[in-house]
Every structure is written in structure tokens, then in C-alpha cells.
Design an enzyme around this catalytic site. Structure first.
Site, PDB file in Angstrom:
ATOM      1  N   TYR A  51      53.541 -57.297 -48.209  1.00 47.32           N
ATOM      2  CA  TYR A  51      54.420 -58.483 -48.509  1.00 47.32           C
ATOM      3  C   TYR A  51      53.748 -59.921 -48.087  1.00 47.32           C
ATOM      4  O   TYR A  51      54.133 -60.882 -48.760  1.00 47.32           O
ATOM      5  CB  TYR A  51      55.448 -58.636 -47.113  1.00 47.32           C
ATOM      6  CG  TYR A  51      56.229 -57.385 -46.934  1.00 47.32           C
ATOM      7  CD1 TYR A  51      56.598 -56.439 -47.919  1.00 47.32           C
ATOM      8  CD2 TYR A  51      57.236 -57.526 -45.965  1.00 47.32           C
ATOM      9  CE1 TYR A  51      57.224 -55.322 -47.623  1.00 47.32           C
ATOM     10  CE2 TYR A  51      57.928 -56.398 -45.622  1.00 47.32           C
ATOM     11  CZ  TYR A  51      57.957 -55.230 -46.698  1.00 47.32           C
ATOM     12  OH  TYR A  51      58.693 -54.193 -46.396  1.00 47.32           O
ATOM     13  N   LYS A  76      53.287 -52.225 -41.864  1.00 44.16           N
ATOM     14  CA  LYS A  76      53.128 -51.177 -42.590  1.00 44.16           C
ATOM     15  C   LYS A  76      51.579 -51.154 -43.277  1.00 44.16           C
ATOM     16  O   LYS A  76      51.109 -52.228 -43.590  1.00 44.16           O
ATOM     17  CB  LYS A  76      54.142 -50.981 -43.670  1.00 44.16           C
ATOM     18  CG  LYS A  76      55.559 -51.163 -42.838  1.00 44.16           C
ATOM     19  CD  LYS A  76      56.340 -51.046 -43.966  1.00 44.16           C
ATOM     20  CE  LYS A  76      57.761 -51.376 -43.364  1.00 44.16           C
ATOM     21  NZ  LYS A  76      58.234 -53.172 -43.238  1.00 44.16           N
ATOM     22  N   HIS A 109      53.391 -46.861 -45.513  1.00 44.35           N
ATOM     23  CA  HIS A 109      54.431 -47.702 -46.347  1.00 44.35           C
ATOM     24  C   HIS A 109      55.053 -46.681 -47.114  1.00 44.35           C
ATOM     25  O   HIS A 109      56.309 -46.617 -47.511  1.00 44.35           O
ATOM     26  CB  HIS A 109      53.932 -48.842 -47.056  1.00 44.35           C
ATOM     27  CG  HIS A 109      54.912 -49.896 -47.321  1.00 44.35           C
ATOM     28  ND1 HIS A 109      54.643 -51.361 -47.303  1.00 44.35           N
ATOM     29  CD2 HIS A 109      56.105 -49.777 -47.404  1.00 44.35           C
ATOM     30  CE1 HIS A 109      55.472 -51.712 -47.497  1.00 44.35           C
ATOM     31  NE2 HIS A 109      56.811 -51.147 -47.813  1.00 44.35           N
TER      32      HIS A 109
END
Length: 276
Positions: A51, A76, A109
Site C-alpha cells: 500500500y 502484510k 498477502h
């Protein structure tokens, strides 16, 4: 402040059932948005290396003044960091970006089956947990057959499987396998990410009218009563408040069944067997 119930995990730890996700939150806006989330009452924050906003999450935590033990932080491992030799360093870098001594939950993930490293990576996660720098370990986007390999080839089952789950895509086979092995299901995209007209369906709108709630609150309440951990996201403070305000009403059996009946395998994200 809303008191969020906690779900007991199979490793003895517990997790707040409702959290705040930062998927697709602009890194430049993350500190402000997470600060808002913490101020309105969220204590469970879900981020990930890919992210690009772990630093912003860390800054918001540091500035909040909230005792670390009151927070539950998830991040993650990204796909290109999987493997016994690369996972520990990737974990260290996530901790550094977050500015934390430990995370509460660390997830693989995606299974990325073409690389066939998720079992090896999982065993490395078990070793990381033994260092005390991660409290609980789990996976994300794993289907039943991926979970089955981990259960068969490791002595430690995942505590959590974070999967795409909403009324149009409920993943019953994965959910059933997880329940059989005491793996808790955590729903990402719990409101369908705007790809489906969930909020316009009579099964949802009628329940919303009956309870004086919004359609989004009804869908979140459906998740909670199904026993899911749920991590909605919003950049707007008023929507954060609304998403957290779901503990003063309860859907009846007919309302729950009507929403559950919306299942149509309506996946929004990529199929986990195809994402490599």
C-alpha cells in the site's frame, strides 16, 4: 467511545472485530486519515507493505498518544518478498516503517501459487512469531486448498485468513474449511467496493428502514453477526463514525437469511489462483 467486541484467535490472542483499512489510501493523506480513525474510536488498523503507507500509519500511531497495548496493528508481506531468506528482512523493514517494536498480526498477502513459496514462507512466519515481534500470524486471499497445504505441512495453522467477502461473494468453501480449523475469517471489501448495487437491494434497504440504519451499516452488521472480522475503509470522518456505529441494533434471522441469499460468486478482485 464505541466498544468493539474482540474475537478470540486460535493462538490465544484476540482481535477487535471491527477495524479500519487503508487500502488505496494516498500515502500523503494516510497520517491525517488514520489520525481521524483513531480519534473517532478505531483501535484496529490494517495496512500492507504494497500500500506504500506504513510510514503514515506509524506517524499517526506515534502522534496519537494511545498506549501501544490498546492498538491492534496488521501489516502484510508482499509477493516478491516471499521465501525463507527474504521474508525476515521484509518484516524488519515493515516494522521500521511503522516505527513499532512488534505488530499484532502479520499476513502473507497472496498465495502466488505459481511461485510455490507460500508454505516455505509460512514456516518462516512461525519462526518470526517465536521472536515475539509479531503476536499472531495469518494469510490473506488464501482459498481452501491453499489453507489445506499449510495445515498439512505445518504444525501451526493460520490465526486469520483475510479474504474478499461481501454478500455477493461469500466464499462458502473457504469459510467452511477455516471454521473447521479454527481459522478466523476477516473480510476485505466488506461493502463490495462499490462494484455492486448492494445498497439499493430490497434485502438491504428494508432492514435499514426497520432499524433506522444506513444500508452500509446493515451490511457491516450482517458481517459481524456472521462472526467475520471486518475492516471497512473511508477517507471521510463522518463515514468512519457511521461504520463504527453498528453495535446498537441486531438483524433478525429473516433479515440475515435474506442478505445471505444474495450470494452470486460476484468476485471484485483477482482470483487467488491467477494472481502471481
Amino acid at each position: 467511545m464505541t466498544r468493539v467486541p474482540r474475537i478470540q484467535l486460535n493462538d490465544g490472542h484476540s482481535i477487535p472485530q471491527l477495524g479500519f483499512g487503508v487500502f488505496k489510501v494516498d500515502p500523503a493523506e494516510t497520517e491525517r486519515i488514520v489520525t481521524d480513525a483513531l480519534e473517532v474510536g478505531y483501535r484496529h488498523i490494517d495496512t500492507a507493505r504494497i500500500y506504500g503507507n506504513e510510514e503514515g500509519v506509524g506517524r499517526a500511531i506515534a502522534a496519537s498518544g494511545i498506549p501501544r497495548e490498546e492498538l491492534f496493528i496488521t501489516t502484510k508481506l508482499w509477493n516478491d518478498d516471499q521465501g525463507a531468506t527474504t521474508t525476515p528482512g521484509a518484516f524488519d523493514r515493515s516494522l521500521e516503517r511503522l516505527g513499532l517494536d512488534y505488530v499484532d498480526l502479520y499476513l502473507i498477502h497472496w498465495p502466488t501459487p505459481a511461485n510455490d513459496r507460500y508454505v516455505e514462507t509460512w514456516n518462516t512466519f512461525v519462526e518470526l512469531r517465536e521472536t515475539g515481534r509479531v503476536r499472531s500470524i495469518g494469510v490473506s486471499n488464501f482459498l481452501a486448498h491453499h489453507l489445506e497445504r499449510l495445515v498439512d505441512e505445518s504444525d501451526v495453522p493460520p490465526a486469520v485468513d483475510q479474504i474478499e467477502l461481501h454478500p455477493y461473494h461469500q466464499q462458502p468453501a473457504t469459510a467452511a474449511f477455516a471454521e473447521q480449523h479454527e481459522i478466523k475469517i476477516e473480510a476485505w471489501g466488506p461493502l463490495g467496493q462499490g462494484k455492486y448495487p448492494l445498497f439499493e437491494l430490497p434485502e438491504v434497504t428494508s432492514a435499514a428502514s426497520a432499524h433506522g440504519a444506513s444500508p452500509a451499516q446493515v451490511v457491516l452488521r450482517w458481517h459481524l453477526q456472521r462472526g467475520h472480522i471486518v475492516i471497512p475503509k473511508s477517507n471521510r470522518r463522518e463515514r468512519m463514525v457511521e461504520n463504527l456505529d453498528v453495535f446498537d441494533f441486531e438483524l433478525n434471522d429473516d433479515e440475515m437469511a435474506a442478505i445471505t441469499g444474495l450470494e452470486r460468486e460476484g468476485r471484485v478482485g483477482t482470483h487467488p489462483d491467477e494472481f502471481n
